[in-house]
Design a protein around this motif. Sequence first.
Motif, short mmCIF file in Angstrom:
data_model
loop_
_atom_site.label_atom_id
_atom_site.label_comp_id
_atom_site.label_asym_id
_atom_site.label_seq_id
_atom_site.Cartn_x
_atom_site.Cartn_y
_atom_site.Cartn_z
N LEU A 1 0.46 -1.25 -0.02
CA LEU A 1 -0.30 -0.20 0.38
C LEU A 1 0.83 1.34 -0.03
N ALA A 2 1.70 1.13 0.45
CA ALA A 2 2.85 2.64 1.04
C ALA A 2 3.24 2.87 -0.32
N GLU A 3 4.26 1.06 -1.23
CA GLU A 3 5.14 1.48 -2.35
C GLU A 3 3.59 1.90 -3.76
N ILE A 4 2.53 1.59 -3.21
CA ILE A 4 1.10 2.20 -3.76
C ILE A 4 1.16 4.06 -4.08
N ALA A 5 1.34 4.09 -3.29
CA ALA A 5 1.09 5.43 -2.95
C ALA A 5 2.18 6.18 -3.45
N ALA A 6 3.50 6.01 -3.03
CA ALA A 6 4.86 5.97 -3.42
C ALA A 6 4.68 6.50 -4.93
N GLN A 7 4.41 5.33 -5.57
CA GLN A 7 3.98 5.37 -7.30
C GLN A 7 3.88 6.31 -8.19
N ALA A 8 2.52 6.32 -7.18
CA ALA A 8 1.45 7.24 -7.52
C ALA A 8 1.81 9.14 -7.53
N LYS A 9 2.15 8.82 -6.50
CA LYS A 9 2.91 9.95 -6.14
C LYS A 9 3.71 10.93 -7.18
N LEU A 10 4.64 9.73 -7.91
CA LEU A 10 5.61 10.07 -8.63
C LEU A 10 4.92 10.27 -9.60
N LEU A 11 3.97 9.65 -9.68
CA LEU A 11 3.24 10.22 -10.64
C LEU A 11 1.79 10.79 -11.12
N ALA A 12 2.19 11.81 -9.71
CA ALA A 12 1.53 13.20 -9.76
C ALA A 12 0.05 12.94 -9.34
N ALA A 13 -0.14 11.76 -8.54
CA ALA A 13 -1.53 11.25 -8.56
C ALA A 13 -1.76 11.50 -6.88
N ARG A 14 -2.65 11.41 -6.05
CA ARG A 14 -2.12 10.70 -4.70
C ARG A 14 -3.57 9.33 -4.61
N THR A 15 -2.94 9.07 -2.88
CA THR A 15 -3.88 7.58 -2.69
C THR A 15 -4.51 8.20 -1.63
N VAL A 16 -5.15 7.33 -1.07
CA VAL A 16 -6.48 7.42 -0.29
C VAL A 16 -6.65 5.81 0.03
N VAL A 17 -7.08 5.67 1.26
CA VAL A 17 -7.48 4.21 2.00
C VAL A 17 -8.48 4.35 2.68
N ALA A 18 -9.17 3.92 2.40
CA ALA A 18 -10.65 3.44 3.13
C ALA A 18 -11.03 2.32 3.58
N GLY A 19 -12.39 2.96 4.66
CA GLY A 19 -12.55 1.72 5.34
C GLY A 19 -11.95 1.19 6.02
N MET A 20 -10.43 2.06 6.81
CA MET A 20 -9.83 0.87 7.59
C MET A 20 -10.71 -0.27 9.11
N ARG A 21 -10.82 -1.19 8.98
CA ARG A 21 -11.36 -1.63 10.27
C ARG A 21 -10.65 -1.26 11.74
N PRO A 22 -10.97 -0.76 12.43
CA PRO A 22 -9.98 -1.03 13.91
C PRO A 22 -9.18 -1.44 14.10
N ALA A 23 -9.67 -3.07 13.91
CA ALA A 23 -7.99 -4.15 14.12
C ALA A 23 -7.50 -3.81 13.28
N VAL A 24 -7.43 -3.87 12.27
CA VAL A 24 -6.83 -3.83 10.99
C VAL A 24 -5.57 -2.35 11.69
#
Length: 139
Positions: free
Chosen positions: A72-95
């Motif tokens: 997930l962190a690498e997807i965000a880093a790659q997207a940022k280098l490609l001028a896109a932002r990454t949002v993770v939604a719906g994280m459960r409390p246990a996660v």
Amino acid sequence: MSEAYSRPVTGHVPVLRLGDVLLVTLQGDLHDSTAQQLQQDLAETVSRTGVRGVLIDISGVEIVDSFLGRVLAEIAAQAKLLAARTVVAGMRPAVAITLAELGLTLPGLTTALSTEAGMELLSHQTPAYRPGGPRQESP
């Protein structure tokens, strides 16, 4: 007006393009090879389409290990280098608890409580890149 259509990035992970955002919905366990393929395919899709956001819905994920956290962190880093932002939604409390216990801070990711809130975050951002226009950093 946003045009929506489905494009399966891999055989196991559905991806929906909603205007300038790719919506990725993760369900259940994500095998290592599928996660790596998703990472590569998302980078290629962001580059090819010029979307400005990637929204990853993990509400269907009950367990996140260090490998998936890193992906997930690498997807965000790659997207940022490609001028896109990454949002993770719906994280459960246990996660969230597990990620904190593992010491994973997921740099470059913004979180939202729901998919709707994630779309709202991405719709109100300053575009990092517009074809034909100057490149700007997102706030």
